[in-house]
Scaffold this active site. Structure first.
Site, PDB file in Angstrom:
ATOM      1  NE  ARG A  27      -4.159  -1.577   0.009  1.00 17.87           N
ATOM      2  CZ  ARG A  27      -5.304  -1.714   0.668  1.00 17.87           C
ATOM      3  NH1 ARG A  27      -5.647  -0.852   1.572  1.00 17.87           N
ATOM      4  NH2 ARG A  27      -6.110  -2.700   0.392  1.00 17.87           N
ATOM      5  NE  ARG A  31      -7.518   4.920   1.761  1.00 18.91           N
ATOM      6  CZ  ARG A  31      -8.283   4.035   2.382  1.00 18.91           C
ATOM      7  NH1 ARG A  31      -9.497   4.365   2.745  1.00 18.91           N
ATOM      8  NH2 ARG A  31      -7.819   2.837   2.665  1.00 18.91           N
ATOM      9  CG  ASP A  77      -8.861  -4.103  -4.312  1.00 17.69           C
ATOM     10  OD1 ASP A  77      -8.297  -3.385  -3.474  1.00 17.69           O
ATOM     11  OD2 ASP A  77      -9.628  -5.032  -4.001  1.00 17.69           O
ATOM     12  CE1 TYR A 152     -12.813  -8.131   2.058  1.00 21.44           C
ATOM     13  CE2 TYR A 152     -11.108  -9.710   1.456  1.00 21.44           C
ATOM     14  CZ  TYR A 152     -11.509  -8.594   2.165  1.00 21.44           C
ATOM     15  OH  TYR A 152     -10.622  -7.936   2.965  1.00 21.44           O
TER      16      TYR A 152
END
Ligand code: CP3
Length: 343
Positions: A27, A31, A77, A152
């Site tokens: 990552r 962000r 992703d 998921y």
């Protein structure tokens, strides 16, 4: 002997012990960077962002401009595969992924071949990045490992995975069929990534925790091995990093049984366990606590030095034990990377 421009990451993955380990962070794009947050406002939604090669290439390259990192990881992703197989996937802002009902497994099996074409933009992203990146810096492609992706798909969102684990016990045949579909789709996707410029392939098994040994064998070791064998059968010799996060003592089983070149370790990994994996002939990666990276200060410097002291007598890649947290100060990321690279 490797060429002078052989990326440090590839030398470590070939089993070389280096003067200092290559460094990249899970990552590293995202962000924590103001330029990412700005770019993100221009995307319609996260999925379209991942499927826009120009924007995804820009996100991949942002941390490479800012920091002396040894590798880039393609901006994408792990949940693009379920979408390519026909399950609805979206991201709720500030909450995380959401998935629609699980399509019939036979229907998804029929979509495996077409799924790789629906991920063609990720190949385009890789080509753009590889053309722009300096030759000394490696480009990493990745996919979610089948069990993690299945959690998921079965639960419809991030969770404690207890429903998925219960499903594994109550519906073993269905779970195996779902994992088989994911193995096939993932192997094809990774072959496509390697052909598009990925020089390393990483399998993210982010939810390898709480699994009993027999279950771990069935839903982690077996599918990872099958994916790598399929990729090799397609003539691709790109090195693999496997990341069985949370597997605890079973990490050593993983290292011994799965034909990866490197094992990524999470924060809890002990020094001796990492050394035993190196002695067994594999490269290790990890395992700085992402909370310590966020906290910074002298404790961060001391731990970086400690990790290098304990593991750099063998093939070692410096990284975190999990991804950079969004509110990590950029100065801490910069300082940590420079502490490893010595400049
Ligand atoms: O820099 C990089 O590491 C490359 C890009 C990357 C992303 N996701 C971008 C992303 C990678 C390698 C991933 C892998 C991924 N995605 C994993 C495995 C690694 C891990 O962290 O355990 C998992 C479990 C996912 C699924 C996922 N994607 C979740 C649970 C979330 C929401 C949580 C969060 O951090 O927001 C995402 C969204 C996501 N994937 C973001 C990014 C940059 C944030 C989306 C945004 O910008 O709003």
């Amino acid at each position: 002997m490797s060429e002078p421009t052989t990326p440090r990451l590839l030398r470590a993955l070939a089993g070389e012990t280096l003067d200092r380990p290559p460094v990249w962070f899970m990552r590293q794009a995202g962000r924590s960077l103001p330029e990412y947050r700005e770019l993100r406002t221009r995307a319609q939604d996260f999925i379209s962002f991942c499927h826009d090669p120009e924007m995804a290439a820009e996100a991949t390259l942002q941390p490479m401009r800012r920091f002396p990192l040894d590798a880039a990881i393609v901006f994408a992703d792990i949940l693009l595969i379920p979408r390519a197989l026909g399950q609805k996937v979206w991201f709720e802002t500030g909450e995380g992924p959401r998935l629609g009902p699980l399509p019939p497994i036979e229907a998804m099996a029929d979509q495996v071949e077409a799924s790789t074409g629906r991920l063609a933009e990720i190949g385009e992203t890789l080509k753009i990045v590889r053309a722009k990146l300096e030759p000394e810096r490696a480009l990493i492609g990745f996919a979610g490992a089948p069990w993690t992706v299945a959690t998921y798909m079965l639960e419809g969102r991030g969770s404690d995975r207890s429903a998925a684990r219960t499903y594994a016990y109550q519906h073993p045949d269905e779970l195996d069929a779902l994992l088989d579909v994911l193995v096939e789709a993932t192997a094809r996707y990774l072959v496509m990534q390697a052909k598009s410029g990925a020089q390393v392939l990483k399998l993210f098994e982010s939810w390898a925790e709480h699994l009993a040994e027999d279950v771990f064998e069935r839903i982690v070791v077996k599918p990872h091995t099958a994916i790598i064998e399929k990729v090799r059968a397609a003539g691709i010799d790109t090195p693999f990093i496997g990341f069985p996060r949370g597997a605890g003592a079973l990490v050593e089983t993983y290292a011994a049984r799965v034909p990866v070149e490197a094992v990524a370790l999470d924060t809890q990994a002990s020094a001796v366990m990492g050394q035993r994996i190196q002695d067994g002939g594999k490269t290790i990666q990890g395992a700085l606590d992402n909370l310590l990276l966020r906290a910074g200060g002298p404790a961060l410097d001391a731990r970086i030095d400690g990790l290098i002291a304990q593991w750099n007598d063998g093939p070692y890649i410096f990284n975190l034990g999990h991804g950079v947290l969004p509110d990590t100060p950029v100065e801490n990321i910069e300082r940590a990377i420079r502490r490893v690279t010595g400049n």
